[in-house]
Design a protein around this motif. Structure first.
Motif, PDB file in Angstrom:
ATOM      1  N   MET A 130      50.661  -9.590  37.936  1.00  0.00           N
ATOM      2  CA  MET A 130      51.983  -9.854  37.399  1.00  0.00           C
ATOM      3  C   MET A 130      52.588  -8.524  36.991  1.00  0.00           C
ATOM      4  SD  MET A 130      52.961 -11.590  33.761  1.00  0.00           S
ATOM      5  CE  MET A 130      52.392 -13.207  34.040  1.00  0.00           C
ATOM      6  N   GLY A 131      53.672  -8.134  37.599  1.00  0.00           N
ATOM      7  CA  GLY A 131      54.322  -6.876  37.280  1.00  0.00           C
ATOM      8  C   GLY A 131      55.526  -7.109  36.393  1.00  0.00           C
ATOM      9  N   THR A 132      56.019  -6.040  35.833  1.00  0.00           N
ATOM     10  CA  THR A 132      57.182  -6.150  34.975  1.00  0.00           C
ATOM     11  C   THR A 132      58.085  -4.956  35.210  1.00  0.00           C
ATOM     12  OG1 THR A 132      57.996  -6.314  32.729  1.00  0.00           O
ATOM     13  CG2 THR A 132      56.012  -5.018  33.029  1.00  0.00           C
ATOM     14  N   SER A 133      59.376  -5.190  35.092  1.00  0.00           N
ATOM     15  CA  SER A 133      60.315  -4.087  35.223  1.00  0.00           C
ATOM     16  C   SER A 133      60.653  -3.500  33.855  1.00  0.00           C
ATOM     17  CB  SER A 133      61.591  -4.570  35.929  1.00  0.00           C
ATOM     18  OG  SER A 133      62.188  -5.608  35.171  1.00  0.00           O
ATOM     19  N   LEU A 134      60.101  -4.097  32.807  1.00  0.00           N
ATOM     20  CA  LEU A 134      60.343  -3.598  31.456  1.00  0.00           C
ATOM     21  C   LEU A 134      59.393  -2.443  31.140  1.00  0.00           C
ATOM     22  CD1 LEU A 134      60.681  -6.973  29.509  1.00  0.00           C
ATOM     23  CD2 LEU A 134      62.521  -5.471  30.255  1.00  0.00           C
ATOM     24  N   SER A 135      59.904  -1.432  30.448  1.00  0.00           N
ATOM     25  CA  SER A 135      59.067  -0.309  30.044  1.00  0.00           C
ATOM     26  C   SER A 135      58.257  -0.693  28.801  1.00  0.00           C
ATOM     27  CB  SER A 135      59.937   0.910  29.734  1.00  0.00           C
ATOM     28  OG  SER A 135      60.680   0.685  28.542  1.00  0.00           O
ATOM     29  N   ARG A 136      57.267   0.118  28.497  1.00  0.00           N
ATOM     30  CA  ARG A 136      56.470  -0.123  27.285  1.00  0.00           C
ATOM     31  C   ARG A 136      57.366  -0.093  26.053  1.00  0.00           C
ATOM     32  NH1 ARG A 136      52.706   3.657  25.888  1.00  0.00           N
ATOM     33  NH2 ARG A 136      51.451   2.126  24.802  1.00  0.00           N
ATOM     34  N   LEU A 137      58.346   0.810  26.036  1.00  0.00           N
ATOM     35  CA  LEU A 137      59.257   0.900  24.898  1.00  0.00           C
ATOM     36  C   LEU A 137      60.069  -0.382  24.751  1.00  0.00           C
ATOM     37  CD1 LEU A 137      60.639   2.409  22.583  1.00  0.00           C
ATOM     38  CD2 LEU A 137      62.165   3.428  24.276  1.00  0.00           C
ATOM     39  N   GLN A 138      60.587  -0.907  25.848  1.00  0.00           N
ATOM     40  CA  GLN A 138      61.358  -2.154  25.786  1.00  0.00           C
ATOM     41  C   GLN A 138      60.487  -3.315  25.330  1.00  0.00           C
ATOM     42  OE1 GLN A 138      62.624  -1.902  29.878  1.00  0.00           O
ATOM     43  NE2 GLN A 138      64.767  -1.559  29.267  1.00  0.00           N
ATOM     44  N   LEU A 139      59.255  -3.370  25.818  1.00  0.00           N
ATOM     45  CA  LEU A 139      58.336  -4.429  25.395  1.00  0.00           C
ATOM     46  C   LEU A 139      58.019  -4.298  23.909  1.00  0.00           C
ATOM     47  CD1 LEU A 139      55.936  -4.383  28.466  1.00  0.00           C
ATOM     48  CD2 LEU A 139      57.475  -6.252  27.830  1.00  0.00           C
ATOM     49  N   ALA A 140      57.772  -3.076  23.444  1.00  0.00           N
ATOM     50  CA  ALA A 140      57.460  -2.844  22.036  1.00  0.00           C
ATOM     51  C   ALA A 140      58.636  -3.243  21.142  1.00  0.00           C
ATOM     52  CB  ALA A 140      57.089  -1.384  21.816  1.00  0.00           C
ATOM     53  N   GLN A 141      59.848  -2.913  21.562  1.00  0.00           N
ATOM     54  CA  GLN A 141      61.024  -3.284  20.765  1.00  0.00           C
ATOM     55  C   GLN A 141      61.193  -4.800  20.716  1.00  0.00           C
ATOM     56  OE1 GLN A 141      63.890  -0.911  22.889  1.00  0.00           O
ATOM     57  NE2 GLN A 141      63.801   0.734  21.368  1.00  0.00           N
ATOM     58  N   ARG A 142      60.941  -5.461  21.823  1.00  0.00           N
ATOM     59  CA  ARG A 142      61.056  -6.920  21.855  1.00  0.00           C
ATOM     60  C   ARG A 142      59.977  -7.572  20.969  1.00  0.00           C
ATOM     61  NH1 ARG A 142      64.300 -10.989  21.907  1.00  0.00           N
ATOM     62  NH2 ARG A 142      63.454 -12.814  22.926  1.00  0.00           N
ATOM     63  N   GLU A 179      57.435 -16.444  22.855  1.00  0.00           N
ATOM     64  CA  GLU A 179      57.317 -15.358  23.832  1.00  0.00           C
ATOM     65  C   GLU A 179      56.260 -14.323  23.482  1.00  0.00           C
ATOM     66  OE1 GLU A 179      60.976 -13.374  25.201  1.00  0.00           O
ATOM     67  OE2 GLU A 179      62.017 -14.818  23.929  1.00  0.00           O
ATOM     68  N   LEU A 180      55.697 -14.349  22.293  1.00  0.00           N
ATOM     69  CA  LEU A 180      54.822 -13.254  21.869  1.00  0.00           C
ATOM     70  C   LEU A 180      53.562 -13.127  22.709  1.00  0.00           C
ATOM     71  CD1 LEU A 180      55.289 -13.361  18.022  1.00  0.00           C
ATOM     72  CD2 LEU A 180      55.808 -11.460  19.535  1.00  0.00           C
ATOM     73  N   VAL A 181      52.938 -14.229  23.070  1.00  0.00           N
ATOM     74  CA  VAL A 181      51.700 -14.160  23.852  1.00  0.00           C
ATOM     75  C   VAL A 181      51.960 -13.530  25.227  1.00  0.00           C
ATOM     76  CG1 VAL A 181      49.850 -15.512  24.916  1.00  0.00           C
ATOM     77  CG2 VAL A 181      50.593 -16.037  22.586  1.00  0.00           C
ATOM     78  N   PRO A 182      52.970 -13.994  25.973  1.00  0.00           N
ATOM     79  CA  PRO A 182      53.219 -13.337  27.267  1.00  0.00           C
ATOM     80  C   PRO A 182      53.671 -11.886  27.117  1.00  0.00           C
ATOM     81  CG  PRO A 182      54.564 -15.347  27.055  1.00  0.00           C
ATOM     82  CD  PRO A 182      53.788 -15.193  25.810  1.00  0.00           C
ATOM     83  N   LEU A 183      54.440 -11.575  26.072  1.00  0.00           N
ATOM     84  CA  LEU A 183      54.856 -10.184  25.849  1.00  0.00           C
ATOM     85  C   LEU A 183      53.655  -9.292  25.549  1.00  0.00           C
ATOM     86  CD1 LEU A 183      58.178 -10.348  23.816  1.00  0.00           C
ATOM     87  CD2 LEU A 183      57.820  -9.328  26.057  1.00  0.00           C
ATOM     88  N   ALA A 184      52.718  -9.802  24.775  1.00  0.00           N
ATOM     89  CA  ALA A 184      51.512  -9.029  24.473  1.00  0.00           C
ATOM     90  C   ALA A 184      50.745  -8.735  25.757  1.00  0.00           C
ATOM     91  CB  ALA A 184      50.636  -9.780  23.477  1.00  0.00           C
ATOM     92  N   GLN A 185      50.651  -9.728  26.632  1.00  0.00           N
ATOM     93  CA  GLN A 185      49.953  -9.522  27.903  1.00  0.00           C
ATOM     94  C   GLN A 185      50.692  -8.497  28.774  1.00  0.00           C
ATOM     95  OE1 GLN A 185      46.959 -10.463  28.656  1.00  0.00           O
ATOM     96  NE2 GLN A 185      47.110  -9.405  30.599  1.00  0.00           N
ATOM     97  N   LEU A 186      52.010  -8.586  28.825  1.00  0.00           N
ATOM     98  CA  LEU A 186      52.792  -7.607  29.588  1.00  0.00           C
ATOM     99  C   LEU A 186      52.619  -6.196  29.017  1.00  0.00           C
ATOM    100  CD1 LEU A 186      56.119  -9.571  30.212  1.00  0.00           C
ATOM    101  CD2 LEU A 186      54.410  -8.890  31.915  1.00  0.00           C
ATOM    102  N   PHE A 187      52.564  -6.086  27.691  1.00  0.00           N
ATOM    103  CA  PHE A 187      52.381  -4.772  27.073  1.00  0.00           C
ATOM    104  C   PHE A 187      51.007  -4.210  27.433  1.00  0.00           C
ATOM    105  CE2 PHE A 187      51.396  -1.712  23.793  1.00  0.00           C
ATOM    106  CZ  PHE A 187      52.588  -1.000  23.681  1.00  0.00           C
ATOM    107  N   ARG A 188      49.985  -5.062  27.421  1.00  0.00           N
ATOM    108  CA  ARG A 188      48.643  -4.605  27.807  1.00  0.00           C
ATOM    109  C   ARG A 188      48.633  -4.102  29.252  1.00  0.00           C
ATOM    110  NH1 ARG A 188      47.126  -9.454  24.802  1.00  0.00           N
ATOM    111  NH2 ARG A 188      46.067  -8.810  22.893  1.00  0.00           N
ATOM    112  N   GLU A 189      49.277  -4.862  30.128  1.00  0.00           N
ATOM    113  CA  GLU A 189      49.317  -4.464  31.539  1.00  0.00           C
ATOM    114  C   GLU A 189      50.087  -3.165  31.723  1.00  0.00           C
ATOM    115  OE1 GLU A 189      50.814  -7.701  33.886  1.00  0.00           O
ATOM    116  OE2 GLU A 189      49.221  -9.045  33.214  1.00  0.00           O
ATOM    117  N   ALA A 190      51.191  -3.013  31.011  1.00  0.00           N
ATOM    118  CA  ALA A 190      51.991  -1.793  31.120  1.00  0.00           C
ATOM    119  C   ALA A 190      51.265  -0.590  30.526  1.00  0.00           C
ATOM    120  CB  ALA A 190      53.338  -1.987  30.421  1.00  0.00           C
ATOM    121  N   SER A 191      50.307  -0.831  29.647  1.00  0.00           N
ATOM    122  CA  SER A 191      49.578   0.256  28.992  1.00  0.00           C
ATOM    123  C   SER A 191      48.367   0.727  29.787  1.00  0.00           C
ATOM    124  CB  SER A 191      49.109  -0.188  27.601  1.00  0.00           C
ATOM    125  OG  SER A 191      50.214  -0.484  26.784  1.00  0.00           O
TER     126      SER A 191
END
Length: 130
Positions: free
Chosen positions: A1-13, A52-64
């Motif tokens: 699962m990819g994301t077009s959001l940056s780590r900064l955008q994910l962290a702010q969200r 949304e927090l659980v999926p956002l956390a997973q996206l942040f892990r993947e982006a990291s």
């Protein structure tokens, strides 16, 4: 699962959602820079039910995670320490022998240590701090 959001955008969200959901602010810059802090924040996200927090956390892990071919972040490598094997794991249980000291006799409760005897402790005596 990819994301077009940056780590900064994910962290702010994540920051905004944690404020809204549990009324707790996080440090966005620290989330991006400190892996231990990020782990703790993401575990909190995982613990908040629904939303949304659980999926956002997973996206942040993947982006990291480092991309293929990129070097991984340096981590802690255990280093040998010969002095550590003589302990219980909670610190030094007995002071190490001093080089050139004769015998290994230690003072006990029945034998008071004179005040002019050099200390063999990391903790200051009361008279030294008052």
């Amino acid at each position: 699962m990819g994301t077009s959001l940056s780590r900064l955008q994910l962290a702010q969200r994540i920051h905004l959602l944690l404020l809204r959901e549990i009324d707790h602010a996080i440090e966005v810059e620290r989330l991006l820079a400190d892996p231990r802090y990020a782990r703790d924040v993401l575990l909190v996200c995982d613990a908040v039910p629904g939303g949304e927090l659980v999926p956002l956390a997973q996206l942040f892990r993947e982006a990291s995670r480092p991309k293929a071919g990129e070097p991984a972040e340096p981590g802690h490598t255990p280093q040998p320490n010969d002095w550590g094997r003589d302990t219980s794991g909670f610190g030094v249980t007995q002071p190490p022998p001093l080089p050139g000291a004769s015998g290994s006799r230690r003072a006990t409760d029945s034998e008071p240590v004179p005040l002019d005897t050099p200390r063999r402790s990391w903790l200051p005596r009361w008279r030294d701090i008052t």
